[in-house]
Design an enzyme around this catalytic site. Structure first.
Site, PDB file in Angstrom:
ATOM      1  N   ASN A   1       0.806  -1.220   0.000  1.00  0.00           N
ATOM      2  CA  ASN A   1       0.000   0.000   0.000  1.00  0.00           C
ATOM      3  C   ASN A   1       0.843   1.275   0.000  1.00  0.00           C
ATOM      4  O   ASN A   1       0.349   2.349  -0.327  1.00  0.00           O
ATOM      5  CB  ASN A   1      -0.956   0.012   1.206  1.00  0.00           C
ATOM      6  CG  ASN A   1      -0.248  -0.173   2.530  1.00  0.00           C
ATOM      7  OD1 ASN A   1       0.477  -1.151   2.720  1.00  0.00           O
ATOM      8  ND2 ASN A   1      -0.460   0.746   3.452  1.00  0.00           N
ATOM      9  N   HIS A   2       2.140   1.170   0.331  1.00  0.00           N
ATOM     10  CA  HIS A   2       3.011   2.350   0.304  1.00  0.00           C
ATOM     11  C   HIS A   2       3.887   2.416  -0.947  1.00  0.00           C
ATOM     12  O   HIS A   2       4.753   3.293  -1.045  1.00  0.00           O
ATOM     13  CB  HIS A   2       3.906   2.378   1.549  1.00  0.00           C
ATOM     14  CG  HIS A   2       3.168   2.561   2.836  1.00  0.00           C
ATOM     15  ND1 HIS A   2       2.296   3.606   3.050  1.00  0.00           N
ATOM     16  CD2 HIS A   2       3.162   1.814   3.976  1.00  0.00           C
ATOM     17  CE1 HIS A   2       1.787   3.512   4.275  1.00  0.00           C
ATOM     18  NE2 HIS A   2       2.288   2.438   4.852  1.00  0.00           N
TER      19      HIS A   2
ATOM     20  N   HIS B   1      -0.356  -8.671   0.010  1.00  0.00           N
ATOM     21  CA  HIS B   1      -0.144  -7.597   0.978  1.00  0.00           C
ATOM     22  C   HIS B   1      -1.509  -7.162   1.505  1.00  0.00           C
ATOM     23  O   HIS B   1      -2.219  -6.388   0.861  1.00  0.00           O
ATOM     24  CB  HIS B   1       0.572  -6.436   0.295  1.00  0.00           C
ATOM     25  CG  HIS B   1       1.246  -5.497   1.242  1.00  0.00           C
ATOM     26  ND1 HIS B   1       2.467  -5.777   1.825  1.00  0.00           N
ATOM     27  CD2 HIS B   1       0.885  -4.285   1.719  1.00  0.00           C
ATOM     28  CE1 HIS B   1       2.828  -4.776   2.599  1.00  0.00           C
ATOM     29  NE2 HIS B   1       1.878  -3.860   2.561  1.00  0.00           N
TER      30      HIS B   1
END
Length: 262
Positions: A67-68, A152
């Site tokens: 997500n980053h 993830h």
């Protein structure tokens, strides 16, 4: 075939830990292939070209994201150009890809990177089950005999469900993102290696890599102090998946190396 999957590397301190320990693991454990989740490898979250290059230099064959992955604009061009730097395939973005093939001569491997949807609504991720179906089919059509999936995701239920869904279709499935190594490493009924979360590579005395006092004060009193990466001794967490020529997992080993311990 022995593949090591390494959990979320946290900041430059985690990158340095990987660089110190990974060469020894590769040698002592006879590792053929290394997958490293690097979406938090830059200080202050995200991944940069500098941190990605450091992970490859440390011994990563493929870097997966999360997500980053899109937090740092300076890495966008590398996400586009580097064949083995991945980001979740099912997060809509004009940059990067969540799939790669790695030709090792006798063996062709595919690595698939996907994001969960539960508790990650802001990412607007597309359905990971359908994305997995499409990419697994693509990998097999392109000659991959070994297929690895980094999912993830936040929710353990979503990770477990997708792992069971893919049992027998892929070599190994491992979760990332929650930074806590789970105790359920196993070989599923149809031959797929599985763990809900690999854990993290970074400072031991922290909350998911962040200075513990910052997180405690945020949860206790609502303090909005900016996250700061913790310091001190580090650990490297991950799993080894041993697979046969057909791509089935035949052995697993948990990895958790802490500085200062034998």
């Amino acid at each position: 075939m022995r593949t090591l999957a390494v959990g979320d590397v946290c900041g430059s301190i985690g990158v340095k830990m990987l660089a110190r320990v990974l060469p020894r693991i590769r040698r002592e454990k006879n590792i053929d292939f290394v997958i490293v989740n690097g979406e938090n490898s830059a200080d202050g979250n995200g991944i940069t070209q500098e941190s990605a290059e450091a992970l490859f230099l440390a011994g990563a064959d493929v870097i997966t994201g999360g997500n980053h992955s899109f937090r740092r604009k300076e890495v966008y061009s590398m996400l586009e150009s580097h064949p083995f730097l991945l980001c979740p395939n099912n997060i809509p973005s004009e940059y990067g890809k969540g799939y790669c093939l790695f030709d090792m001569g006798r063996t062709v491997l595919a690595v698939i990177n996907l994001s969960g949807k539960i508790y990650l609504d802001l990412l607007k991720a597309e359905n990971p089950f359908y994305a997995a179906d499409s990419l697994v089919e693509r990998a097999k059509s392109e000659g991959a005999t070994h297929i690895f999936v980094d999912f993830h995701a936040e929710a353990t239920s979503e990770k477990r469900a997708l792992g069971l869904y893919l049992d027998g279709k892929i070599t190994a499935f491992f979760g990332t993102h929650t930074h806590v190594q789970t105790a359920d490493l196993q070989i599923l009924e149809k031959g797929t290696g599985y763990i809900t979360d690999l854990g993290m590579t970074g400072p031991i005395n922290s909350v998911l890599g962040v200075e513990s006092s910052i997180i405690i004060n945020r949860l206790k009193d609502g303090d909005a102090t900016k996250f700061t990466l913790a310091e001190g001794k580090c650990m490297l967490c991950g799993c080894i998946f041993e697979s046969d020529s057909s791509g089935r997992t035949v052995g697993t080993e948990l990895v958790c190396i802490k500085e200062g311990e034998a």
